[in-house]
Design a protein around this motif. Structure first.
Motif, PDB file in Angstrom:
ATOM      1  N   ASP A 130      -8.225 -33.204 -38.916  1.00  0.00           N
ATOM      2  CA  ASP A 130      -7.205 -32.176 -39.141  1.00  0.00           C
ATOM      3  C   ASP A 130      -6.776 -31.551 -37.806  1.00  0.00           C
ATOM      4  N   ARG A 132      -5.336 -28.840 -37.313  1.00  0.00           N
ATOM      5  CA  ARG A 132      -5.589 -27.391 -37.235  1.00  0.00           C
ATOM      6  C   ARG A 132      -6.971 -27.107 -36.644  1.00  0.00           C
ATOM      7  N   GLU A 133      -7.927 -28.001 -36.913  1.00  0.00           N
ATOM      8  CA  GLU A 133      -9.254 -27.803 -36.330  1.00  0.00           C
ATOM      9  C   GLU A 133      -9.218 -28.038 -34.826  1.00  0.00           C
ATOM     10  N   GLU A 135      -6.553 -27.520 -32.929  1.00  0.00           N
ATOM     11  CA  GLU A 135      -5.865 -26.349 -32.359  1.00  0.00           C
ATOM     12  C   GLU A 135      -6.793 -25.138 -32.331  1.00  0.00           C
TER      13      GLU A 135
END
Length: 249
Positions: A130, A132-133, A135
């Protein structure tokens, strides 16, 4: 029946082959571990689109996938002495061209062959993490290497684990090819036993039983490991300590 199929010889051969199982396992494990490391580097080069290296990597993967492992093994075992002789001529070294261990050549050959196929599996696993992880890791101040080591690889390992296990089992069976370069593992010793007593059927049947048993054991172990990897980790309870102001009040 005993004249056609010697059951006693089958039992004797099975027991006689057991001491050579560590050689087969060591060859398979070393080639798989080295292959995963090389495959990870190949995947990172492809994902990073590194100039020159990306093109060389594509050619190498195409070669490794487009030629049989047996041909690669026979080619490498003959190429290694030539490379040593050339290095002696150009660099002034004095290495023995015939002293290189066939076990090392077989390990390196199988590792490259494994990397050719495993690099795409690893790349797909890395891309499945992912964003988002990633980031969030960058927001916490992690460097690129720290993000790769602490966030991306642990998550990608869970995704790639089943496929890599299947490739390891394939490597276990492919390691039987090492007998053509004089590595005495299970298959090579079975050939020796069969030739000694002219009982090739019993010798190779014992070999098949051992490989089958090893595969079943590995599948059972990896199924437990995979189940454990997929189990959700318990959440740690965070205890909030009172601030000095709250203590003074």
């Amino acid at each position: 029946m005993d004249d056609i199929v010697d059951v006693g010889a089958l039992l004797r051969y099975t027991l006689a082959l057991i001491p050579y199982i560590p050689v087969t396992l060591l060859l398979s494990i070393a080639a798989t571990v080295l292959g995963v490391i090389i495959g990870l580097v190949m995947a990172l080069i492809k994902m990073g689109r590194v100039p020159v290296l990306s093109q060389l990597n594509a050619v190498l993967v195409s070669y490794l996938r487009g030629t049989p492992a047996l041909v690669q093994l026979l080619l490498n075992v003959n190429a290694a002495p030539i490379l040593i002789l050339l290095s002696n001529r150009w660099l002034g070294t004095d290495f023995d061209a015939l002293a290189l261990s066939p076990f090392l050549i077989a390990t390196f050959t199988f590792a490259l062959h494994e990397a050719g196929y495993g690099s795409e599996t690893i790349r797909a696993a890395l891309l499945s993490v992912d964003k988002r992880e990633i980031e969030a890791a960058h927001a916490l101040g992690m460097t690129g290497w720290q993000t790769l080591r602490r966030v991306i690889i642990p998550h990608a390992a869970v995704v790639a684990f089943p496929t890599l296990v299947s490739q390891f089992i394939g490597m276990l069976k492919a390691s039987s090819l090492a007998f053509v370069v004089s590595v005495v593992e299970v298959t090579a010793y079975a050939k020796i036993l069969g030739g000694r007593d002219y009982r090739y059927f019993e010798a190779y049947l014992a070999t098949a039983i051992i490989y089958w048993a090893l595969t079943v054991v590995i599948e059972q172990i990896t199924a437990r490991v995979e189940k454990r990897m997929l189990r959700p980790r318990p959440t740690r309870r965070v205890t909030r300590h009172p601030s000095p102001v709250e203590v003074a009040a």
